[in-house]
Design an enzyme around this catalytic site. Structure first.
Site, mmCIF file in Angstrom:
data_model
loop_
_atom_site.group_PDB
_atom_site.id
_atom_site.type_symbol
_atom_site.label_atom_id
_atom_site.label_comp_id
_atom_site.label_asym_id
_atom_site.label_seq_id
_atom_site.Cartn_x
_atom_site.Cartn_y
_atom_site.Cartn_z
ATOM 1 N N ASP A 154 12.589 15.573 -52.598
ATOM 2 C CA ASP A 154 13.987 15.420 -51.648
ATOM 3 C C ASP A 154 14.955 15.016 -52.543
ATOM 4 O OD1 ASP A 154 15.884 15.064 -49.860
ATOM 5 O OD2 ASP A 154 14.442 13.558 -48.679
ATOM 6 N N HIS A 156 18.066 14.996 -51.384
ATOM 7 C CA HIS A 156 18.662 14.219 -50.353
ATOM 8 C C HIS A 156 20.180 14.342 -50.626
ATOM 9 C CE1 HIS A 156 19.191 10.463 -48.464
ATOM 10 N NE2 HIS A 156 17.740 10.536 -47.886
ATOM 11 N N GLU A 180 13.895 19.793 -50.997
ATOM 12 C CA GLU A 180 14.706 19.454 -49.647
ATOM 13 C C GLU A 180 16.043 19.011 -49.936
ATOM 14 O OE1 GLU A 180 14.530 15.935 -46.249
ATOM 15 O OE2 GLU A 180 12.520 16.770 -47.148
ATOM 16 N N GLU A 206 17.693 18.489 -41.384
ATOM 17 C CA GLU A 206 17.981 17.031 -40.636
ATOM 18 C C GLU A 206 19.390 16.725 -40.515
ATOM 19 O OE1 GLU A 206 17.733 13.472 -43.599
ATOM 20 O OE2 GLU A 206 16.368 15.033 -44.401
ATOM 21 N N ASP A 229 15.446 17.899 -36.949
ATOM 22 C CA ASP A 229 15.010 16.473 -36.339
ATOM 23 C C ASP A 229 15.036 16.407 -34.671
ATOM 24 O OD1 ASP A 229 15.010 13.710 -35.538
ATOM 25 O OD2 ASP A 229 15.074 13.368 -37.779
ATOM 26 N N HIS A 256 11.773 17.292 -39.393
ATOM 27 C CA HIS A 256 12.045 15.947 -40.164
ATOM 28 C C HIS A 256 11.620 15.023 -39.090
ATOM 29 C CE1 HIS A 256 15.192 12.928 -41.122
ATOM 30 N NE2 HIS A 256 14.783 13.200 -42.217
#
Length: 357
Positions: A154, A156, A180, A206, A229, A256
């Site tokens: 990730d 992020h 990710e 997400e 998500d 997610h």
């Protein structure tokens, strides 16, 4: 009471008595799910409701699907057309926001039955930072891979383009399961460029809140894995539609879900029906959990038992789980008095300039 005479309040009240009564009110619940799906698209002048409203609608949508399943005595996956698999592959988190002790965390996950994990690629980074920070990230991934686990990395959204290109290239020989959020979701063109640079699957979603938000990434062939998500995209209804949409573009689905058991159960119901599903995030012992964990409010945690990297398909009606509502009410009452709202960290560099968390 005939369905036409059922009010919205009475329909929601069905949740409390979902194990008894008739199914006469189910048609209204069906219509309300459809209404919510359309309203979330049209209720705002800009073409869709804002993020917090979508999160609220997501909760209502999940609850209504649970009501229907429990009243009819069938799992939600049955209402979505039936399952195409008997179990769902899952992964657990290791390492925290600033990846540390990843080998210890990965070893524990392996003992718990996982075959795949996810970890943050880096801690705080400047727009262009020291190459040594990237070398450290690569070594952590290599150490975890050496344990025989697949690893999702990730970024992020905290790694900017100049560093993300380098890090993605350095990680490629280690064959991560995916990268990710290589960049912030405001950068579809740049993410598409990066996707063409490496063979590693690119995942994100997400921070996208429905099919329209995914469209630019799909049309630019920027992603290989979609990660909507269920708690924010519009609930089970929208997640199910996103599964079909992304399948059209040969993009895999990996929802997610770093939050609670209801969200996980909702994801699993869709995962079981989606041909393009690949792996499900699971928040058991994730670093964000403070004071309670994934299983705290679940009457029977064995429903989420992990064996050889998979969770078996739940066979119970609705979401397939039972929540300890008394414990939830006690925790809620305590939180109102003592609790503090969750806030993400705010990171600064040594020059005190803000950095992406």
């Amino acid at each position: 009471m005939p369905a036409a005479a059922c009010t919205e309040t009475e329909c929601i009240d069905l949740y409390a008595s979902s194990k008894s009564g008739t199914v006469q009110q189910i048609p209204f619940a069906c219509r309300l799910v459809g209404f919510l799906s359309e309203w979330k698209r049209r209720a705002d002048w800009s073409g869709g409701v804002k993020q917090h409203s979508k999160s609220a609608i997501s909760g209502l949508d999940i609850a209504l699907w649970d009501i229907k399943g429990k009243k009819l005595g069938v799992p939600i996956w049955q209402l979505l057309g039936g399952k195409v698999r008997e179990k769902v592959k899952v992964y657990g988190w290791i390492g925290g926001d600033t990846p540390q002790a990843v080998v210890e965390g990965a070893t524990l996950r392996k003992e718990q039955g996982f075959t795949a994990v996810k970890m943050n690629g880096t801690g705080s980074l400047d727009w262009i930072d020291s190459p040594s920070k990237l070398s450290d990230a690569v070594e952590r991934v290599r150490d975890v891979r050496a344990l025989g686990l697949d690893v999702g990395i990730d970024f992020h959204g905290r790694v900017h383009k100049g560093m993300a290109k380098q890090l993605a290239k350095l990680l490629e020989p280690l064959q991560p399961l995916f990268i990710e959020e290589p960049l912030l979701p405001t950068q579809p063109e740049e993410i598409a460029d990066l996707s063409r640079m490496v063979s590693t699957p690119i995942a994100l979603g997400e921070r996208l809140y429905g099919r329209n938000d995914f469209r630019p990434y799909l049309e630019r062939r920027a992603i290989d894995i979609a990660q909507p998500d269920v708690s924010h995209c519009g609930g089970i209804s929208e997640l199910h539609k996103l599964a079909s949409l992304t399948e059209t573009y040969d993009v895999a689905l990996a929802p997610h879900s770093p939050i609670g058991p209801i969200a996980l159960a909702a994801c699993i119901q869709v995962d079981l029906t989606a041909l393009n599903f690949v792996i499900q995030e699971m928040s058991w012992q994730i670093h964000y959990n403070k004071g309670a964990d994934l299983f705290t409010y679940v009457v029977d945690p064995s429903i989420f038992g992990v064996k050889d990297g998979y969770i078996q398909a739940p066979e119970g009606p609705g979401l397939g789980i039972e929540i300890n509502e008394d414990l939830v009410r006690k925790a809620s009452a305590s939180y109102i008095i003592e609790g503090k709202p969750w806030r993400n960290d705010v990171w600064h560099g040594p020059d005190h300039a803000l950095r992406e968390w």
